[in-house]
Design a protein around this motif. Structure first.
Motif, PDB file in Angstrom:
ATOM      1  N   PHE A   1      42.356  31.588  43.342  1.00 44.72           N
ATOM      2  CA  PHE A   1      42.221  31.551  41.880  1.00 44.72           C
ATOM      3  C   PHE A   1      43.249  30.605  41.261  1.00 44.72           C
ATOM      4  O   PHE A   1      42.944  29.858  40.338  1.00 44.72           O
TER       5      PHE A   1
ATOM      6  N   TYR B   1      40.467  39.964  39.828  1.00 46.90           N
ATOM      7  CA  TYR B   1      40.909  38.664  39.298  1.00 46.90           C
ATOM      8  C   TYR B   1      39.725  37.871  38.741  1.00 46.90           C
ATOM      9  O   TYR B   1      39.841  37.218  37.707  1.00 46.90           O
TER      10      TYR B   1
ATOM     11  N   LEU C   1      48.314  36.613  37.831  1.00 43.26           N
ATOM     12  CA  LEU C   1      48.440  36.088  39.202  1.00 43.26           C
ATOM     13  C   LEU C   1      49.885  35.683  39.490  1.00 43.26           C
ATOM     14  O   LEU C   1      50.397  35.898  40.592  1.00 43.26           O
TER      15      LEU C   1
ATOM     16  N   HIS D   1      40.560  31.800  31.112  1.00 40.44           N
ATOM     17  CA  HIS D   1      41.677  31.475  30.226  1.00 40.44           C
ATOM     18  C   HIS D   1      41.461  30.107  29.582  1.00 40.44           C
ATOM     19  O   HIS D   1      40.539  29.377  29.937  1.00 40.44           O
TER      20      HIS D   1
ATOM     21  N   ARG E   1      43.185  42.234  27.754  1.00 44.74           N
ATOM     22  CA  ARG E   1      42.186  41.179  27.508  1.00 44.74           C
ATOM     23  C   ARG E   1      42.090  40.861  26.023  1.00 44.74           C
ATOM     24  O   ARG E   1      42.009  39.696  25.633  1.00 44.74           O
TER      25      ARG E   1
ATOM     26  N   GLN F   1      44.734  35.620  33.005  1.00 43.08           N
ATOM     27  CA  GLN F   1      44.518  35.414  34.447  1.00 43.08           C
ATOM     28  C   GLN F   1      45.690  34.692  35.120  1.00 43.08           C
ATOM     29  O   GLN F   1      46.238  35.193  36.106  1.00 43.08           O
TER      30      GLN F   1
ATOM     31  N   LEU G   1      38.614  38.876  35.211  1.00 41.81           N
ATOM     32  CA  LEU G   1      39.486  38.625  34.061  1.00 41.81           C
ATOM     33  C   LEU G   1      38.840  37.555  33.185  1.00 41.81           C
ATOM     34  O   LEU G   1      38.103  36.704  33.697  1.00 41.81           O
TER      35      LEU G   1
ATOM     36  N   TRP H   1      43.535  37.236  26.266  1.00 34.64           N
ATOM     37  CA  TRP H   1      42.526  36.634  27.140  1.00 34.64           C
ATOM     38  C   TRP H   1      42.856  35.168  27.386  1.00 34.64           C
ATOM     39  O   TRP H   1      42.478  34.610  28.404  1.00 34.64           O
TER      40      TRP H   1
ATOM     41  N   ASN I   1      40.808  28.001  39.895  1.00 33.95           N
ATOM     42  CA  ASN I   1      40.508  28.435  38.521  1.00 33.95           C
ATOM     43  C   ASN I   1      41.545  27.985  37.509  1.00 33.95           C
ATOM     44  O   ASN I   1      41.317  28.086  36.319  1.00 33.95           O
TER      45      ASN I   1
END
Ligand code: SF4
Ligand code: SF4
Lengths: 535, 311
Positions: free
Chosen positions: B252, B27, A103, B33, A91, A99, B30, A95, B256
């Motif tokens: 996500f 998730y 994924l 972003h 992170r 994410q 996190l 950051w 997201n």
């Protein structure tokens, strides 16, 4: 048939390239380029380049990464790579994109649906090395092995790969064989993003190991932060150049043009890609003429980086990206303008409007608008007298990925063209489904070694096919044709690629921006703003 | 024996729920972003969504109210979830197999839901379930169960065949990918065979479901059916531990990431979160970054490396 490259080949010792393309391997092009035996031959990499640098990937070399001299040095570099790999998944360090990266690492179904969407893969004759998932799969295996510390079960589940210096060196190069256009991501049923993977790999190499294309870093973002522009122009030089452009534009159009500088409280701060000022001065000249004629209160800024919208950090380094974005916002804040308008540069649009949006907080959150939107407003408002007959030649439109697929500015430029260009025709596919020009992610300015050969043969090939198809009914040189590309980087790629294939000389295909077409149609302006000359 | 099977089924379901929730929470927790949307974004106003446009096409967009078109999202999400629309559009060959497989799984999920309703009804309102309603439910869960199992097995077999024979997939296929598909075929094959061949004394689906809810260990479960139930339970627990939990990831990745176009200036929450991230202290080692573990992202962004230490 050549044997396809395997993932494990990335770790193959030595520096024998994993892939080699012949002209016959490449995707076929339509007339007049249908005969592959007539293409340029690729320039071979110079022997001293192969001896000095890591060129073990394919026919070219983008980074000029020096070869380590000892085994110890190799081991140190691998260790550095590993520490960067770990940071990429923390992170504190990442950051910004953790994410989506995580994924994508954990959920690719390996269905290869994305491959067919990639112009580089298709144009290369579907060479395995250029498949969008190839580099992602290497990173994925490294992630499960070294970040998640998976054991035998994990390697059975996710596959394994040997980490060594040849792999690291090849991966660095491979991260510069993707235009970051994200067309592949658009087709992924899961939503995984192989363009992002290339982006994150570039970041790892730059932010941890100091490895980046010199055109993006040394003579790109570093020069911009030092001199004010990656062209090297400081504020005085840029002001001088704009003064010359104003004079030329006034003379050519018969309308007095003066560019305002550093006007406090102006409505609009316009930021050009400074490359326009040097390479295509008719573009900033046309902007100035249009904005003045429309009665807009606008200004340029002479602050450091305030007159150059380039932000190459977007393609390889978060810190460099944030630094330049801050400079742009600070220039606007200092002048107290109501909004920033980005001139014709796709990556600058996305960098400042979209990617920087989350970090421009407080009084730096100054609204950003696309010049496409502003120009559409001006053209449709009737504030300019426009005669479409002055643009009575075939025109097609290139959609810069950053502006269109990645920012959603699709229609304004088309509305303008439909109004002022009676012979406007679309490329297929277009809009958010467009193909990259092949110069995206910095390639347009990367000309080391024989990289341009790769750029014109492979990454630009699909776009070339689209252009030729769009003008298929009028390829004869007696008909001048205009490829409208409202983006400096795309124009750089078109300038070099059309020249490479001799398409101006033989077929009279010219490229240029959008504002030039608007001025060319303005009834108050002397006819002939577009000069139909190669430049 | 029956008690062990119940135990494994309970454990499988528990692992499924806990692992799915943990994955989703991981998730969700996190950091948010930087924006990374990809057009078309379907919740844009309909006239712009049609060509993939964004609010950036509107002059002075920040002065206009932002309308989020949820119906547009549903129009994309529902066909995507039910019919794998993107795969159909971009990879038709694979879609034939994948759709049959996934739709089979949806039918099986529906079967479990119907069985749960029927079993609860039988226990709590036996009179209601004894008649017509019970018969309808029986027909439904039998049909969805058998169709689902057959479709999922055929689809998985097709996918497995592709994995083993398609040169495009070869480079990217790990032993685990083969195992996963084989696991589906084995578990669902054993379940279907066990159910169909259970013989006159064997329990039906409803009896088993009621038994599970009551923990009635007196129900005798024949061998093949036992194997099917155990494998099925293990499979259910296994899915969220692997990339096959993409039903979670997809939420996500779409909501997201691809579709997150919320302007920062319009969300105090986003501003608060990002102000927090700017206080993180990176340790990137390249000289031009100028990170020393003490300086924050905000410090680093405000530093000009061409005039400072990183020069
Ligand atoms: S990125 Fe998406 S489309 Fe490509 S292989 Fe992975 S899941 Fe399939
Ligand atoms: S981002 Fe573009 S160039 Fe890169 S892999 Fe995807 S489609 Fe190909």
């Amino acid at each position: 048939m050549k044997e396809a490259v395997k993932l494990g080949d990335m770790s193959r010792p030595g520096r024998t390239p994993l892939a080699h393309l012949e002209n016959e391997d490449l995707m076929r092009l339509p007339p007049p380029l249908e005969d592959p035996s007539k293409y340029h031959n690729w320039t071979a990499l110079a022997p001293h380049t192969r001896e000095k640098y890591e060129c073990g990937l394919d026919d070219t070399c983008a980074l000029n990464l020096p070869q380590p001299q000892t085994k110890e040095e190799e081991a140190q570099l691998v260790a550095k790579f590993l520490s960067g790999l770990e940071k990429l998944f923390t992170r504190e360090n990442n950051w910004t994109f953790l994410q989506p990266l995580l994924l994508t690492m954990e959920h690719c179904a390996k269905c290869q649906t994305c491959s067919e969407a990639c112009h580089i893969y298709e144009a290369s004759g579907r060479n395995e090395l250029y498949r969008p998932t190839f580099r992602s799969e290497v990173l994925r295996r490294l992630y499960f092995q070294y970040v998640k510390h998976g054991g035998l079960l994990s390697s059975l589940q996710h596959g394994a790969i040997q980490l060594n210096w040849p792999l690291v060196a090849r991966l660095a190069e491979l991260s510069y064989r993707c235009n970051l256009c994200r067309r592949c991501a658009q087709t992924c049923p899961i939503g995984a993003d192989n363009g992002l993977v290339a982006h994150e790999l570039r970041k790892l190499f730059s932010q941890e190991m100091g490895i980046a294309a010199k055109e993006l870093h040394d003579t790109g973002s570093m020069l911009q932060l030092k001199a004010g522009s990656s062209t090297g122009m400081n504020a005085e030089v840029v002001k001088d150049n704009i003064r010359f452009i104003d004079e030329d534009t006034s003379e050519k159009t018969g309308i007095q043009v003066e560019t305002p500088w550093d006007v406090e409280g102006a409505d609009i701060l316009l930021i050009h890609n400074a490359g326009e000022i040097l390479a295509w001065p008719e573009n900033p000249g046309a902007f100035a003429l249009i904005l003045n004629a429309a009665g807009v209160k606008w200004t340029l800024s002479s602050e450091l980086a305030g007159y150059d919208s380039i932000n190459y950090g977007l393609w390889y380094d978060d810190a460099q990206f944030a630094r330049v974005a801050l400079k742009h916002a600070q220039a606007a804040r200092k002048l107290g303008v109501r909004k920033i308008v980005l001139a014709e540069c796709g990556h600058a649009h996305k960098a400042l409007s979209v990617i920087a949006d989350r970090v421009l907080l407080g009084d730096l959150s100054i609204p950003r608008e696309s010049s496409m939107t502003l120009l559409r407003d001006i053209v449709m408002s009737g504030r300019l007298g426009l005669d479409p007959d002055r643009n009575d030649f075939p025109v097609t439109l290139h959609d810069p990925c950053n502006l269109v697929r990645l920012m959603g500015v699709v229609e304004p430029q088309r509305e303008i063209l439909r109004k002022i260009c009676p012979r406007f025709r679309e490329m297929e596919p277009h809009g958010v489904d467009n193909y990259c020009c092949g110069g995206g992610s910095g390639f347009a300015i990367m000309s080391g070694n024989n990289f341009p050969d790769w750029r014109f043969h492979v990454s630009g090939r699909k776009k070339l096919e689209q252009i030729l198809n769009a003008f298929a009914d009028c390829l004869d040189p007696s008909v001048p044709k205009y490829l409208c590309a409202p983006c400096s980087n795309c124009k750089g790629q078109f300038r070099d690629m059309l020249a490479y294939y001799n398409l101006w000389e033989k077929n009279r295909i010219l490229y240029g921006g959008l504002v030039e077409l608007i001025v060319n149609a303005m009834t108050d302006v002397r006819p002939g703003y577009i000069e139909w000359e190669w430049h | 024996m029956t008690a062990s099977i119940y135990g494994i089924i309970y454990a499988g379901v528990l692992v499924f729920v806990v692992a799915s929730v943990l994955r989703a929470v991981r998730y969700a927790k996190l950091p948010a972003h930087l924006r990374w949307e990809l057009y078309p974004v379907p919740h844009e106003e309909a006239e712009r969504a049609r060509h993939g446009g964004s609010y950036f096409e509107v002059p002075d967009w920040w002065t206009k109210p932002r309308k989020v078109n949820f119906a547009g999202e549903l129009k994309v999400m529902i066909p995507e979830m039910l019919f794998l629309k993107a795969l159909r559009e971009f990879n038709r060959k694979l879609w034939y197999r994948s759709f049959v497989f996934h739709f089979g799984l949806y039918l099986l999920a529906g079967t479990i839901a119907l069985l749960a309703v029927a079993a609860l009804g039988t226990i709590l309102l036996p009179s209601l379930l004894a008649g017509f309603v019970g018969a309808v439910l029986h027909t439904l869960y039998t049909a969805t169960g058998l169709c689902g199992a057959v479709m999922a097995i055929i689809g998985a077999a097709g996918l497995l065949h592709d994995r083993l024979s398609d040169p495009n997939l070869k480079n990217y296929t790990a032993p685990g990918d083969i195992f996963n598909l084989a696991f589906f075929i084995a578990a669902l094959g054993a379940l279907a065979a066990g159910y169909l061949l259970r013989g006159p004394g064997g329990p039906g689906a409803l009896a088993l479901a009621c038994g599970l809810l009551r923990f009635d260990t007196a129900i005798p479960v024949p061998g093949v059916l036992s194997a099917g139930l155990v494998l099925g339970a293990l499979l259910v627990g296994y899915i969220p531990l692997t990339h096959m939990s993409h039903f979670i990831a997809k939420y996500f990745l779409y909501h997201n990431i691809r579709w997150d176009d919320l302007p920062t200036a319009q969300s105090a929450e986003i501003q608060r979160r990002f102000a927090g991230y700017l206080t993180f202290r990176p340790t990137w080692a390249a000289r031009h970054i100028g990170a020393d573990g003490a300086r924050t992202w905000a410090d680093i962004a405000a530093t000009n490396p061409s005039v400072g230490a990183g020069k």
